[in-house]
Design a protein around this motif. Structure first.
Motif, short mmCIF file in Angstrom:
data_model
loop_
_atom_site.label_atom_id
_atom_site.label_comp_id
_atom_site.label_asym_id
_atom_site.label_seq_id
_atom_site.Cartn_x
_atom_site.Cartn_y
_atom_site.Cartn_z
N UNK A 212 0.82 -1.21 0.00
CA UNK A 212 0.00 0.00 0.00
C UNK A 212 0.86 1.26 0.00
N UNK A 213 0.41 2.26 -0.77
CA UNK A 213 1.18 3.49 -0.92
C UNK A 213 1.15 4.33 0.34
N UNK A 214 0.02 4.31 1.05
CA UNK A 214 -0.10 4.98 2.33
C UNK A 214 -0.91 4.08 3.26
N UNK A 215 -0.75 4.23 4.57
CA UNK A 215 -1.43 3.34 5.52
C UNK A 215 -2.94 3.28 5.30
N UNK A 216 -3.45 2.07 5.18
CA UNK A 216 -4.88 1.86 5.06
C UNK A 216 -5.40 1.78 3.64
N UNK A 217 -4.60 2.19 2.65
CA UNK A 217 -5.10 2.23 1.27
C UNK A 217 -5.41 0.84 0.69
N UNK A 218 -4.74 -0.21 1.21
CA UNK A 218 -5.01 -1.53 0.66
C UNK A 218 -6.45 -1.96 0.94
N UNK A 219 -7.02 -1.43 2.03
CA UNK A 219 -8.42 -1.77 2.34
C UNK A 219 -9.37 -1.17 1.30
N UNK A 220 -9.01 0.00 0.76
CA UNK A 220 -9.82 0.61 -0.28
C UNK A 220 -9.58 -0.10 -1.61
N UNK A 221 -8.32 -0.48 -1.85
CA UNK A 221 -7.97 -1.16 -3.11
C UNK A 221 -8.73 -2.48 -3.25
N UNK A 222 -8.97 -3.15 -2.13
CA UNK A 222 -9.69 -4.42 -2.17
C UNK A 222 -11.12 -4.27 -2.67
N UNK A 223 -11.67 -3.07 -2.56
CA UNK A 223 -13.06 -2.82 -2.96
C UNK A 223 -13.19 -2.34 -4.41
N UNK A 224 -12.06 -2.17 -5.08
CA UNK A 224 -12.09 -1.67 -6.46
C UNK A 224 -12.44 -2.79 -7.41
N UNK A 225 -13.69 -2.88 -7.77
CA UNK A 225 -14.18 -3.90 -8.69
C UNK A 225 -15.29 -3.31 -9.55
N UNK A 226 -15.31 -3.68 -10.82
CA UNK A 226 -16.37 -3.21 -11.70
C UNK A 226 -16.16 -1.79 -12.19
N UNK A 227 -17.27 -1.12 -12.48
CA UNK A 227 -17.24 0.24 -13.05
C UNK A 227 -17.16 1.25 -11.93
N UNK A 228 -15.96 1.49 -11.44
CA UNK A 228 -15.77 2.39 -10.31
C UNK A 228 -14.68 3.41 -10.61
N UNK A 229 -14.60 4.44 -9.78
CA UNK A 229 -13.59 5.46 -9.93
C UNK A 229 -13.11 5.93 -8.57
#
Length: 244
Positions: free
Chosen positions: A85-102
């Motif tokens: 993760x680039x900054x603390x906690x960002x991997x939790x947001x990255x896990x939710x990136x699925x489908x047509x999102x931004x």
């Protein structure tokens, strides 16, 4: 024999290089935004149209940075694991990136961002495969464009196109005219290509472009908060339907 100007060999190495450079540029821009802004929002859209995404509230332009690219690239930029993760906690947001999102980066207070998007939606034309939100019947007589103010009949030069899409029209005094009513679509059924085109030509809008906020990352705490304003889109329906 001269070579055809239309026949040109394109080096795949050049294509892949350009794609790789674009991918790396997107990675860098997302990571720079993560360092600059206080919050990163994950959002999804219903009835996706790039033109609508560009017309999101004008008040956002100077206080946000929006990314809408390949999910895998955006997730990689944030970091998919605690180690990456680039900054603390960002991997939790990255896990939710699925489908047509931004991704939307901003310093604006979360409550204000939520208010922005709760009120932002735009009607648009349905596409092939969308579910008709209502039954549309064209009455006998001149075929009208309902989106005109006031409604006006189709011009004579568009009559061949109307017939190609399934309308049994004839020209009367230069106006495409139906001898009997014509049902374009039935409520609850998927639209064919011809039906979607007829609805667009006549000005009938059936879907709504809107933004649903799925999650928010806070740079100060590293926490990711799940939101409940996500757009519900299923069965290739591209967002909410318009009922009249």
């Amino acid at each position: 024999m001269p070579h055809s100007k239309r026949s040109k060999l394109v080096s795949l190495t050049k294509v892949s290089k350009k794609t790789r450079e674009h991918k790396n540029a997107l990675l860098n821009e997302i990571q720079q935004s993560a360092e600059k802004w206080s919050y990163c929002w994950l959002f999804e859209v219903g009835a996706m149209r790039n033109t609508h995404l560009k017309t999101c509230p004008k008040s956002l332009e100077r206080v946000t940075r929006i990314f809408f690219g390949r999910a895998a690239v955006m997730a990689k930029a944030l970091g998919n694991t605690p180690e990456a993760e680039h900054r603390p906690g960002l991997h939790k947001l990255a896990e939710k990136i699925k489908g047509q999102v931004g991704l939307l980066f901003t310093d604006t207070d979360p409550e204000e961002v939520i208010e922005w998007f709760e009120d932002f939606q735009q009607a648009d034309f349905a596409r092939t495969g969308n579910i008709a939100s209502r039954t549309v019947i064209l009455p006998a007589g001149p075929v009208m464009r309902v989106h005109s103010d006031p409604p006006e009949p189709f011009p004579h030069n568009e009559e061949p196109q109307l017939r190609k899409l399934g309308l049994s029209t004839t020209l009367k005094r230069g106006v495409p005219t139906l001898e009997a009513s014509h049902k374009i679509c039935d409520k609850g059924k998927a639209l064919t290509s011809e039906q979607a085109q007829l609805l667009k030509l006549s000005g009938e809008k059936m879907v709504v472009f809107k933004v649903g906020l799925k999650a928010r990352w806070d740079s100060k705490t590293g926490q990711v908060i799940q939101m409940d304003s996500a757009v519900s889109a299923g069965d290739e329906n591209e967002g909410e339907q318009m009922d009249e």
